[in-house]
Each structure stands twice: as structure tokens, then as C-alpha cells.
Design a protein around this motif. Structure first.
Motif, PDB file in Angstrom:
ATOM      1  N   ILE A 212       8.207  -1.680  -5.703  1.00 44.06           N
ATOM      2  CA  ILE A 212       7.270  -1.060  -6.934  1.00 44.06           C
ATOM      3  C   ILE A 212       6.752   0.167  -6.422  1.00 44.06           C
ATOM      4  O   ILE A 212       5.901   1.462  -7.448  1.00 44.06           O
ATOM      5  CB  ILE A 212       6.198  -2.178  -7.101  1.00 44.06           C
ATOM      6  N   ILE A 213       6.161   0.372  -4.956  1.00 41.89           N
ATOM      7  CA  ILE A 213       5.704   0.998  -4.706  1.00 41.89           C
ATOM      8  C   ILE A 213       6.307   1.918  -4.672  1.00 41.89           C
ATOM      9  O   ILE A 213       5.762   3.555  -4.664  1.00 41.89           O
ATOM     10  CB  ILE A 213       4.603   0.956  -2.747  1.00 41.89           C
ATOM     11  N   ILE A 214       7.488   2.285  -3.735  1.00 44.87           N
ATOM     12  CA  ILE A 214       8.517   3.703  -3.685  1.00 44.87           C
ATOM     13  C   ILE A 214       9.219   4.426  -5.445  1.00 44.87           C
ATOM     14  O   ILE A 214       8.673   5.405  -4.938  1.00 44.87           O
ATOM     15  CB  ILE A 214       9.609   3.042  -3.578  1.00 44.87           C
ATOM     16  N   THR A 215       9.222   3.579  -6.076  1.00 47.83           N
ATOM     17  CA  THR A 215       9.411   3.783  -7.670  1.00 47.83           C
ATOM     18  C   THR A 215       8.502   3.936  -8.292  1.00 47.83           C
ATOM     19  O   THR A 215       8.560   5.138  -9.132  1.00 47.83           O
ATOM     20  CB  THR A 215      10.609   2.636  -8.466  1.00 47.83           C
ATOM     21  N   ASN A 216       6.444   3.951  -7.541  1.00 45.56           N
ATOM     22  CA  ASN A 216       5.352   4.755  -8.288  1.00 45.56           C
ATOM     23  C   ASN A 216       4.896   5.451  -7.519  1.00 45.56           C
ATOM     24  O   ASN A 216       3.937   5.421  -7.896  1.00 45.56           O
ATOM     25  CB  ASN A 216       4.874   4.057  -9.314  1.00 45.56           C
ATOM     26  N   LEU A 217       5.604   6.203  -6.512  1.00 44.99           N
ATOM     27  CA  LEU A 217       5.078   6.835  -5.022  1.00 44.99           C
ATOM     28  C   LEU A 217       4.644   8.065  -5.827  1.00 44.99           C
ATOM     29  O   LEU A 217       2.616   7.553  -5.238  1.00 44.99           O
ATOM     30  CB  LEU A 217       5.889   7.418  -4.571  1.00 44.99           C
ATOM     31  N   SER A 218       3.589   8.605  -6.741  1.00 45.33           N
ATOM     32  CA  SER A 218       3.701   9.388  -7.485  1.00 45.33           C
ATOM     33  C   SER A 218       1.550   8.983  -7.386  1.00 45.33           C
ATOM     34  O   SER A 218       0.618   9.150  -7.565  1.00 45.33           O
ATOM     35  CB  SER A 218       3.624  10.292  -8.882  1.00 45.33           C
TER      36      SER A 218
END
Length: 424
Positions: A212-218
């Protein structure tokens, strides 16, 4: 507020009084964790004691507890969960040390440890009423009402999408049957299951939230900015401080890491470790994992996914957020984590309650307590969430008073032993 001052203030005192042991010796704690020592009196190893203690703390509190904290205190509550994790490590160092330093024997002659024995053996028999007080509220606080309630809530939300008392009862019965398979085998079976389950479930949860973090890093920097910016906000009115992110975050973190509450001392008191300070080092690892790592993962996932909470909804908030971040599969994947986390806590809590029963009524009463505990899982499944939170928080608060008083009075003994141990 009194509980906040006692646990957070006491934890801060332990942090300073110990010479900042959690910061100076965390690496040492990880090193001694794998050291095998079966020379002391007890039933399980230090590693099994730690994983069993973590099994009780990395449970529903790490998911629904964080969701409740966010809904009641906003993102800033997470900052105070971090603060609680740091001071909780210092408190757990003293708890773990004293649990091995002061052990007693139950009615069957078995060596036992925990707050009640720290009181009677460390402070003296005249303090026994305080040990009884702790044990009575320990029976209530460790009934796994939160775990049964939120697991039933999760299953209901996923499969029938509307609340049903009858369905919750059925879920409670299933929970009761599955938990009985493990807890009726006693502490040895509980610790064996926990030592295998905890590393696997924490790793799996890390991977899930990591995706979840990597796919929403921004948006991650904005999430951290929100946590820090809201950490010192207060609600309007006379009760503003009591309803602030600070108090709510600390309350939920206390429920998660249980530092100063006295539960962990019962598990570490069962360790075969012959060196009290070494057990204290092992014990202080716990808060860094539960209210440090796992709660942060949950908070990030919920804040990234977004949530809409007008009331205390617990696990529903987390399910909604995970579903927003991982469409179709999100709430099912979290559901798997919820089941594992909830059962791990219920296994360990049964031991804590059995230990309190043993102290109050003798070893023969444990089998009757286990049946009562299993029955209360069904009751917890149908109990209103707000009522359940009030009961559990109150019980933990009343357990914390004798526990923290004991730790503060016996702190010089730990200080003296630590000087010898680290010098050696």
C-alpha cells in the motif's frame, strides 16, 4: 488524565532512571534474545515469553485500536502512540527484570511470576491486598472482549454487510471452539503456537502494508506531516485535554503495548531465564514491535486509504481504508490478518486470566476459569463496542495502578542489578 500521568510519566521516569537503556542497549537486547538459558525456574524460554507477550499485544489493538484512535483523536494520536512506545520500552525493561527477580509458588508448588508475585515477594506479605486488587481486575481486563468483538465485527462486515446479533453469536461460538483447542493445552502449547505464529504474522502484515505504501508513495510525506501537525491539537471546551490526540493516542497505545499494566510480567515471569536483567532486555523489545512498527503500519495504511468516521467504528474503518487502497481484495486480505491477530491475543490473554485465577483461588480453579473465558468470547462478540471499550480501559487502568506502584518502589533493585550486569 491520572492514568496518562501515571503510565507516561512513570515510563519517562524509568527511561531517565535507567540511563536510557532502550536507546543504549537495544542491539544487546536483540543479541540476547536468541540466547538459550534453561537453568532458571519456569516453564518457557525467553524467546517464547517475548513472542507470547507480543502475541497478546500485536492483536486487534494494533488494527482496530489504531482505527479507534484515529476516529477519536485524529492523525495526531499516532504521534503519541510513538511516544508511548519509547517510554513503554523502558517500563517493560523494569517489568521483565522484576518478573524474574521476584517469583513465587502457587498452591500446587509450581514456580510462578508476575505482578502479584512481585508485590508479595518484593514488597512483602503485608502488600498482598494490592496483589489481590491487581488480580481481580486482571480477570476482567484479559477476557479478550475487544478481540472477540472486533473479529465478529469484521466477519459480519465482510460476509453479510449488516449487523445481526444471531450471526455474531454464531461467530462467537466458532471463535470459542477454535480457541479452546489451544488454551486447554496450557502455557506450553500457547507459547509453542505463539513462537511460530508471531514472526510469520508480523512479516505478512509488513508486506501487505508495504504494498500500500509503495503504490501510494507520493502521499506518504503528506501523511507524516498530518500526524505531526495534529499531534498537539485539543478539542474545544473544558474537557478538551481529556479528548485530545495526546490522551487518546496514549490510551490506545497502552491497550496495545500494555507497558505498566502488568500483563507482560506474567508471561516473562514464566521464563526459564536465570538472569533478570537479560529478561528485562528481551521484554523491552515488545513495544518497539507492537505500538512502534505494527501500529505505524496500520496508521499509514488507514491514512493513505482514507476513512470516514463519525463515531467509534473500530475495525470497519480499517477494512474500508484497505479496500480503498487495494480494490476487491483489500478487505479480504486484512480479514486474514484480523483473524490471525485476534486469535494470537486470545490465546495469550487466556493464560493471563488463568494466572490471576491461580493466585486468587488456587491452581485447581484454572480449568473452571478457562470455561468461563471461552463463554465470555461469545458475550464479547455481541457486546456494543463503546461499552466494551469502557470496560476494558477501566480494567487496564485499575491493573496499572498497583503494577506501576510496584515497579516504582522496586526500581532501585533493578538499577543496582543493571549496574552489575552491564559492568560484567
Amino acid at each position: 488524565m491520572p492514568l496518562f500521568l501515571l503510565l507516561m510519566g512513570g515510563g519517562l521516569f524509568f527511561l531517565v532512571y535507567s540511563g536510557f537503556v532502550p536507546f543504549r542497549y537495544y542491539g544487546k537486547a536483540l543479541e540476547v534474545l536468541g540466547r538459550k538459558d534453561d537453568t532458571g525456574a519456569g516453564q518457557i524460554s525467553s524467546f517464547e515469553a517475548l513472542t507470547s507477550a507480543i502475541a497478546s499485544t500485536v492483536g486487534m489493538g494494533s488494527i482496530s485500536g489504531v482505527a479507534i484512535a484515529l476516529s477519536m483523536g485524529g492523525a495526531g494520536a499516532i504521534f503519541w502512540m510513538w511516544v508511548s512506545a519509547v517510554v513503554g520500552m523502558a517500563t517493560k525493561f523494569f517489568e521483565g527484570t522484576l518478573a524474574v527477580m521476584y517469583k513465587g509458588r502457587d498452591s500446587s508448588g509450581e514456580v510462578q511470576g508476575g505482578t502479584m508475585y512481585m508485590i508479595t515477594q518484593g514488597l512483602g506479605r503485608r502488600w498482598k491486598p494490592m496483589a489481590v486488587f491487581f488480580s481481580l481486575f486482571g480477570l476482567v481486563g484479559t477476557l479478550s472482549l475487544m478481540q472477540a468483538n472486533q473479529l465478529a465485527e469484521a466477519v459480519t462486515t465482510i460476509f453479510i454487510e449488516e449487523d445481526s446479533t444471531m450471526f455474531r453469536v454464531l461467530v462467537g461460538i466458532v471463535i470459542c471452539v477454535l480457541v479452546s483447542v489451544v488454551i486447554l493445552g496450557g502455557i506450553v502449547r500457547i507459547s509453542k503456537v505463539a513462537s511460530r505464529l508471531v514472526p510469520a504474522m508480523v512479516s505478512a502484515y509488513f508486506l501487505l502494508v508495504g504494498y500500500i505504501i509503495i503504490t501510494n508513495l507520493s502521499v506518504v510525506p503528506a501523511v507524516f506531516a498530518q500526524i505531526f501537525s495534529e499531534a498537539f491539537t485539543f478539542s474545544a471546551g473544558i474537557g478538551g485535554l481529556a479528548g485530545s490526540a495526546m490522551i487518546i493516542g496514549a490510551r490506545r497505545a497502552i491497550f496495545v503495548n500494555e507497558a505498566g499494566v502488568g500483563t507482560a510480567s506474567m508471561m516473562h515471569g514464566a521464563s526459564k531465564n536465570s538472569e533478570p536483567i537479560r529478561e528485562g532486555l528481551v521484554a523491552m523489545i515488545g513495544p518497539s514491535i507492537d505500538s512502534g512498527l505494527v501500529c505505524t503500519l496500520t496508521a499509514l495504511a488507514i491514512l493513505i486509504g482514507g476513512y470516514n468516521a463519525t463515531d467509534v467504528k473500530g475495525i470497519q474503518i480499517a477494512l474500508q481504508s484497505f479496500q480503498n487502497s487495494i480494490p476487491i481484495l483489500g478487505h479480504y486480505l486484512l480479514m486474514v490478518m484480523v483473524v490471525v491477530f485476534a486469535f494470537s491475543t486470545m490465546f495469550t490473554y487466556s493464560y493471563y486470566g488463568a494466572k490471576c485465577t491461580n493466585f486468587l483461588f488456587g491452581a485447581r480453579a484454572i480449568k473452571y476459569y478457562n470455561y468461563f473465558y471461552l463463554l465470555m468470547l461469545i458475550v464479547g462478540a455481541v457486546m456494543p463496542l463503546r461499552v466494551m471499550i469502557g470496560i476494558v480501559d477501566s480494567a487496564f487502568a485499575l491493573m496499572a495502578i498497583p503494577s506501576m506502584v510496584t515497579l516504582l518502589l522496586l526500581a532501585p533493585k533493578v538499577k543496582k542489578a543493571a549496574k552489575v550486569y552491564f559492568g560484567r
